[in-house]
Motif scaffolding. Structure first.
Motif, PDB file in Angstrom:
ATOM      1  N   PHE A   1       7.326 -12.794   1.646  1.00  0.00           N
ATOM      2  CA  PHE A   1       6.445 -12.726   0.495  1.00  0.00           C
ATOM      3  C   PHE A   1       7.122 -11.919  -0.613  1.00  0.00           C
ATOM      4  O   PHE A   1       7.688 -10.852  -0.379  1.00  0.00           O
ATOM      5  CB  PHE A   1       5.115 -12.057   0.847  1.00  0.00           C
ATOM      6  CG  PHE A   1       4.258 -12.836   1.807  1.00  0.00           C
ATOM      7  CD1 PHE A   1       4.578 -14.130   2.164  1.00  0.00           C
ATOM      8  CD2 PHE A   1       3.123 -12.275   2.351  1.00  0.00           C
ATOM      9  CE1 PHE A   1       3.795 -14.852   3.053  1.00  0.00           C
ATOM     10  CE2 PHE A   1       2.322 -12.984   3.230  1.00  0.00           C
ATOM     11  CZ  PHE A   1       2.657 -14.273   3.579  1.00  0.00           C
ATOM     12  N   GLY A   2       7.079 -12.436  -1.831  1.00  0.00           N
ATOM     13  CA  GLY A   2       7.606 -11.704  -2.977  1.00  0.00           C
ATOM     14  C   GLY A   2       9.060 -11.961  -3.284  1.00  0.00           C
ATOM     15  O   GLY A   2       9.565 -11.441  -4.284  1.00  0.00           O
ATOM     16  N   GLN A   3       9.765 -12.746  -2.482  1.00  0.00           N
ATOM     17  CA  GLN A   3      11.169 -13.021  -2.773  1.00  0.00           C
ATOM     18  C   GLN A   3      11.345 -14.485  -3.170  1.00  0.00           C
ATOM     19  O   GLN A   3      10.603 -15.367  -2.726  1.00  0.00           O
ATOM     20  CB  GLN A   3      12.062 -12.691  -1.575  1.00  0.00           C
ATOM     21  CG  GLN A   3      11.756 -13.479  -0.321  1.00  0.00           C
ATOM     22  CD  GLN A   3      12.746 -13.201   0.787  1.00  0.00           C
ATOM     23  OE1 GLN A   3      13.853 -13.752   0.807  1.00  0.00           O
ATOM     24  NE2 GLN A   3      12.369 -12.349   1.702  1.00  0.00           N
ATOM     25  N   TRP A   4      12.333 -14.728  -4.014  1.00  0.00           N
ATOM     26  CA  TRP A   4      12.591 -16.081  -4.474  1.00  0.00           C
ATOM     27  C   TRP A   4      13.308 -16.867  -3.378  1.00  0.00           C
ATOM     28  O   TRP A   4      14.295 -16.400  -2.802  1.00  0.00           O
ATOM     29  CB  TRP A   4      13.442 -16.072  -5.733  1.00  0.00           C
ATOM     30  CG  TRP A   4      12.703 -15.646  -6.955  1.00  0.00           C
ATOM     31  CD1 TRP A   4      12.769 -14.457  -7.603  1.00  0.00           C
ATOM     32  CD2 TRP A   4      11.739 -16.435  -7.679  1.00  0.00           C
ATOM     33  NE1 TRP A   4      11.920 -14.437  -8.685  1.00  0.00           N
ATOM     34  CE2 TRP A   4      11.273 -15.646  -8.758  1.00  0.00           C
ATOM     35  CE3 TRP A   4      11.224 -17.727  -7.519  1.00  0.00           C
ATOM     36  CZ2 TRP A   4      10.327 -16.111  -9.667  1.00  0.00           C
ATOM     37  CZ3 TRP A   4      10.278 -18.182  -8.425  1.00  0.00           C
ATOM     38  CH2 TRP A   4       9.841 -17.386  -9.483  1.00  0.00           C
TER      39      TRP A   4
ATOM     40  N   ALA B   1      14.129  -8.578  -0.071  1.00  0.00           N
ATOM     41  CA  ALA B   1      13.785  -9.079   1.250  1.00  0.00           C
ATOM     42  C   ALA B   1      13.810  -7.955   2.276  1.00  0.00           C
ATOM     43  O   ALA B   1      14.792  -7.214   2.367  1.00  0.00           O
ATOM     44  CB  ALA B   1      14.757 -10.167   1.673  1.00  0.00           C
ATOM     45  N   PRO B   2      12.747  -7.812   3.084  1.00  0.00           N
ATOM     46  CA  PRO B   2      12.791  -6.872   4.211  1.00  0.00           C
ATOM     47  C   PRO B   2      13.838  -7.324   5.225  1.00  0.00           C
ATOM     48  O   PRO B   2      14.065  -8.521   5.406  1.00  0.00           O
ATOM     49  CB  PRO B   2      11.376  -6.950   4.793  1.00  0.00           C
ATOM     50  CG  PRO B   2      10.535  -7.501   3.694  1.00  0.00           C
ATOM     51  CD  PRO B   2      11.440  -8.437   2.943  1.00  0.00           C
TER      52      PRO B   2
ATOM     53  N   THR C   1       6.889 -15.853   6.655  1.00  0.00           N
ATOM     54  CA  THR C   1       6.275 -14.693   7.285  1.00  0.00           C
ATOM     55  C   THR C   1       6.107 -13.619   6.193  1.00  0.00           C
ATOM     56  O   THR C   1       6.653 -13.765   5.090  1.00  0.00           O
ATOM     57  CB  THR C   1       7.173 -14.166   8.414  1.00  0.00           C
ATOM     58  OG1 THR C   1       8.452 -13.823   7.862  1.00  0.00           O
ATOM     59  CG2 THR C   1       7.371 -15.227   9.490  1.00  0.00           C
ATOM     60  N   PRO C   2       5.344 -12.561   6.452  1.00  0.00           N
ATOM     61  CA  PRO C   2       5.169 -11.527   5.419  1.00  0.00           C
ATOM     62  C   PRO C   2       6.472 -10.984   4.861  1.00  0.00           C
ATOM     63  O   PRO C   2       6.517 -10.546   3.705  1.00  0.00           O
ATOM     64  CB  PRO C   2       4.375 -10.445   6.161  1.00  0.00           C
ATOM     65  CG  PRO C   2       3.569 -11.202   7.160  1.00  0.00           C
ATOM     66  CD  PRO C   2       4.482 -12.309   7.627  1.00  0.00           C
TER      67      PRO C   2
ATOM     68  N   HIS D   1       3.353 -15.181  -2.899  1.00  0.00           N
ATOM     69  CA  HIS D   1       2.729 -13.860  -2.855  1.00  0.00           C
ATOM     70  C   HIS D   1       1.809 -13.675  -1.653  1.00  0.00           C
ATOM     71  O   HIS D   1       1.475 -12.546  -1.306  1.00  0.00           O
ATOM     72  CB  HIS D   1       1.939 -13.614  -4.144  1.00  0.00           C
ATOM     73  CG  HIS D   1       2.810 -13.519  -5.355  1.00  0.00           C
ATOM     74  ND1 HIS D   1       2.327 -13.537  -6.640  1.00  0.00           N
ATOM     75  CD2 HIS D   1       4.163 -13.412  -5.477  1.00  0.00           C
ATOM     76  CE1 HIS D   1       3.328 -13.437  -7.506  1.00  0.00           C
ATOM     77  NE2 HIS D   1       4.452 -13.371  -6.817  1.00  0.00           N
ATOM     78  N   GLY D   2       1.384 -14.755  -1.042  1.00  0.00           N
ATOM     79  CA  GLY D   2       0.517 -14.641   0.119  1.00  0.00           C
ATOM     80  C   GLY D   2      -0.009 -15.994   0.541  1.00  0.00           C
ATOM     81  O   GLY D   2       0.113 -16.997  -0.180  1.00  0.00           O
ATOM     82  N   LEU D   3      -0.588 -16.040   1.746  1.00  0.00           N
ATOM     83  CA  LEU D   3      -1.186 -17.254   2.285  1.00  0.00           C
ATOM     84  C   LEU D   3      -2.679 -16.990   2.479  1.00  0.00           C
ATOM     85  O   LEU D   3      -3.106 -16.516   3.524  1.00  0.00           O
ATOM     86  CB  LEU D   3      -0.524 -17.627   3.613  1.00  0.00           C
ATOM     87  CG  LEU D   3       0.929 -18.092   3.515  1.00  0.00           C
ATOM     88  CD1 LEU D   3       1.570 -18.162   4.893  1.00  0.00           C
ATOM     89  CD2 LEU D   3       1.025 -19.438   2.822  1.00  0.00           C
ATOM     90  N   ASN D   4      -3.456 -17.270   1.429  1.00  0.00           N
ATOM     91  CA  ASN D   4      -4.885 -16.946   1.475  1.00  0.00           C
ATOM     92  C   ASN D   4      -5.762 -18.167   1.689  1.00  0.00           C
ATOM     93  O   ASN D   4      -6.979 -18.064   1.716  1.00  0.00           O
ATOM     94  CB  ASN D   4      -5.303 -16.240   0.175  1.00  0.00           C
ATOM     95  CG  ASN D   4      -5.029 -17.078  -1.054  1.00  0.00           C
ATOM     96  OD1 ASN D   4      -4.288 -18.047  -0.986  1.00  0.00           O
ATOM     97  ND2 ASN D   4      -5.623 -16.714  -2.172  1.00  0.00           N
ATOM     98  N   VAL D   5      -5.160 -19.358   1.833  1.00  0.00           N
ATOM     99  CA  VAL D   5      -5.921 -20.566   2.096  1.00  0.00           C
ATOM    100  C   VAL D   5      -5.228 -21.351   3.201  1.00  0.00           C
ATOM    101  O   VAL D   5      -4.092 -21.065   3.569  1.00  0.00           O
ATOM    102  CB  VAL D   5      -6.060 -21.447   0.835  1.00  0.00           C
ATOM    103  CG1 VAL D   5      -6.909 -20.760  -0.218  1.00  0.00           C
ATOM    104  CG2 VAL D   5      -4.698 -21.805   0.253  1.00  0.00           C
ATOM    105  N   ARG D   6      -5.925 -22.363   3.719  1.00  0.00           N
ATOM    106  CA  ARG D   6      -5.378 -23.135   4.823  1.00  0.00           C
ATOM    107  C   ARG D   6      -4.148 -23.944   4.414  1.00  0.00           C
ATOM    108  O   ARG D   6      -3.229 -24.135   5.210  1.00  0.00           O
ATOM    109  CB  ARG D   6      -6.448 -24.090   5.362  1.00  0.00           C
ATOM    110  CG  ARG D   6      -7.671 -23.399   5.936  1.00  0.00           C
ATOM    111  CD  ARG D   6      -7.383 -22.736   7.248  1.00  0.00           C
ATOM    112  NE  ARG D   6      -7.345 -23.670   8.349  1.00  0.00           N
ATOM    113  CZ  ARG D   6      -7.108 -23.325   9.603  1.00  0.00           C
ATOM    114  NH1 ARG D   6      -6.864 -22.069   9.896  1.00  0.00           N
ATOM    115  NH2 ARG D   6      -7.098 -24.229  10.560  1.00  0.00           N
ATOM    116  N   GLN D   7      -4.139 -24.463   3.196  1.00  0.00           N
ATOM    117  CA  GLN D   7      -3.010 -25.247   2.713  1.00  0.00           C
ATOM    118  C   GLN D   7      -2.753 -24.877   1.257  1.00  0.00           C
ATOM    119  O   GLN D   7      -3.683 -24.878   0.447  1.00  0.00           O
ATOM    120  CB  GLN D   7      -3.312 -26.745   2.828  1.00  0.00           C
ATOM    121  CG  GLN D   7      -3.437 -27.237   4.268  1.00  0.00           C
ATOM    122  CD  GLN D   7      -4.352 -28.442   4.371  1.00  0.00           C
ATOM    123  OE1 GLN D   7      -5.554 -28.326   4.494  1.00  0.00           O
ATOM    124  NE2 GLN D   7      -3.753 -29.628   4.323  1.00  0.00           N
TER     125      GLN D   7
END
Length: 539
Positions: free
Chosen positions: A454-457, A159-160, A450-451, A396-402
């Protein structure tokens, strides 16, 4: 360089259509990702396209359903020779309307954004509101037996971390600062992250590796500061007198009202507020180092997995548990067994498209959802006044609306749609009302993804409690938000999907709702679990 100055709108919309059709190539997908990442105008048009696509799909479904359910003509009229013409017109008119709307939408999207008038007096440039930003300065890369003073605000692995205090009750944590320094922290410890190249330490033991790119890395203490010149050193604030030990390279010791002292390889110093530094030989005996963490982490993870397996056997016996997928099926399996002892009448989940990957620990399995095809098909019969869903996910990311977590097939009274919205908030949608006036009562949380996440459980849970009149969301075992029930409705999940959504299997075009990430364990109870029980699932 402003990427919006070199903007190919026609190419962008070609990529939009390819993505919507589900036939986009790897090269086109990479190009679309690059354009969305680097252009605020591309993102604006992407969101507009998604809104229009969803609206058109919903309108067309309702229109075609209206046509299909239109009362039959009387027998006298049915016998008339004009019936076939009318039937054809009934289908052609909605299609023509759809095409006309689509043309208008494309024309609108192709228009450039209106230029903002230049003010008479120019001030400092304003930040693009669409630009994604972060305040983080370091990340937690590894940890062994970590116990934080405040577990609710503790960082997760990978986590950042933004500037602020970290208070470690026990265990060993490794931090990597964005400028390149690596710091191993042994608890009990209190450390305040200041910037990507500086921290302030009150207590604890610290070992630092500072490569040339991070030269000048500073650790402040109440008694003075240690400034690195490219070295490996240790700082012990848990001994009777603070000590700094240089294992390789050079550091500067800055003390109030004292001359800066240089320490080199093999040297150490004890320092207090009011007295000059005392010369000592360097010793690494008291310190934990990055090179030692792998073996310690492996043992810690092995014990964590064993505890989870023991707890799982107890959870499986809970009579309220109807569905528990532990994702420990044989490698390559295309189904997920239901481990709930009293849920054996429920069929195993069917895996479509997903691939197996590592879960929260090296010996723990998970499923990775990568594309619009990936999903797990489930069924849950019956009608339920209370439901609790819980899962571990790595987004891993939010690439769609839902993005679907668990969604009932279609939209009907009692259907439930647990999902992540495009802004990073969670939503539970519950279908209410009778056909054809079914609507979705949406319960939406504050933004959590938030970014930095991303990538953390993370552990997510939601409780729908009709008798209690409340919907409660949980994040990592703690309450995230509560919402009063809008329309009293019993849940009838019926056919469901993890990581995706099929509104109607017989329709050619389907909205894109795929989850992008990994899922490790999913549980569904036909009861409202208590906060303490949710916390136990998340530990």
């Amino acid at each position: 360089m402003n990427p919006d100055l070199d903007f190919d709108s026609a190419e962008l919309h070609r990529l939009f259509m390819a993505k919507a059709d589900g036939h986009i190539s790897a090269e086109d997908h990479a190009q679309l990702s690059h354009m969305l990442k680097n252009s605020a105008e591309a993102r604006r048009q992407w969101y507009a396209f998604q809104d229009v696509e969803s609206a058109l799909f919903s309108w067309s479904q309702q229109e075609l359903q209206r046509v299909e359910e239109e009362p039959a003509l009387t027998a006298t009229v049915a016998a008339a020779p004009t019936r076939p013409v009318r039937a054809r017109l009934t289908w052609l008119l909605p299609l023509a309307a759809l095409l006309a709307i689509l043309v208008m939408v494309v024309n609108v999207l192709r228009q450039p954004a209106r230029p903002t008038p230049t003010p008479a007096v120019t001030t400092a440039p304003t930040k693009d509101e669409d630009e994604v930003t972060t305040t983080s300065v370091a990340l937690l890369t590894r940890g062994v037996n970590l116990e934080w003073v405040d577990a609710r605000s503790a960082p997760a692995l990978n986590a950042p971390i933004s500037p602020g205090w970290l208070k470690l009750k026990a265990g060993i944590a490794e931090l990597e600062f964005y400028q390149g320094a690596r710091l191993v922290v042994e608890g009990p410890a209190e450390i305040k992250l200041v910037s990507a190249g500086e921290a302030y330490c009150v207590s604890g033991r610290f070992s630092a590796h500072v490569p040339p790119q991070a030269r000048g890395f500073r650790l402040g203490t109440p008694n003075g500061d240690v400034v690195d010149l490219g070295t490996d050193f240790g700082l012990d604030l848990n001994s009777a007198t603070p000590e700094v030990h240089v294992f390789k390279g050079e550091v500067e010791l800055h003390q109030p009202k004292a001359q800066v002292r240089m320490l080199t390889t093999g040297e150490a110093a004890g320092f207090e507020k009011s007295t000059p530094a005392r010369h000592l030989p360097a010793s690494d005996v008291a310190f934990a180092f990055s090179r030692d963490l792998d073996a310690r982490m492996n043992e810690s993870q092995r014990l964590a997995l064993a505890r989870w397996e023991d707890q799982g056997r107890q959870w499986n016996l809970d009579p309220r548990l109807k569905l528990r997928l532990d994702f420990q099926d044989p490698q390559g399996s295309r189904s997920l067994k239901n481990s709930a002892a009293l849920g054996q009448e429920i069929a195993p989940g069917t895996i479509v498209g997903c691939i197996w990957t590592q879960g929260r620990w090296p010996e723990k399995k998970a499923l990775q959802f990568r594309s619009v095809s990936d999903r797990v098909r489930l069924s849950l019969p019956g009608s339920h006044r209370q439901v609790t869903m819980a899962t571990w996910v790595q987004l891993h990311g939010l690439n769609v609306r839902q993005s679907s977590l668990c969604m009932s097939q279609g939209i009907a009274e009692g259907h439930m749609h647990w999902q992540i919205l495009h802004d990073g908030s969670l939503c539970l949608g519950v279908g209410s009302g009778k056909h054809p006036d079914v609507r979705s009562d949406d319960y939406i949380t504050p933004v959590i993804f938030t970014p930095e996440r991303f990538g953390q459980w993370v552990h997510l849970a939601v409780v729908y409690d009709l008798p209690g009149g409340e919907v409660t969301f949980y994040l990592n075992g703690g309450i995230l938000s509560k919402h009063p029930v809008q329309t009293p409705t019993e849940l009838t999940p019926v056919m469901m999907e993890l990581g995706n959504w099929t509104p109607s299997p017989d329709k050619r075009q389907q909205p894109v709702r795929n989850f992008a990430g990994c899922m490790d364990e999913f549980s569904l109870y036909t009861a409202a679990l208590h906060p303490d029980e949710i916390r136990a699932l998340a530990e």
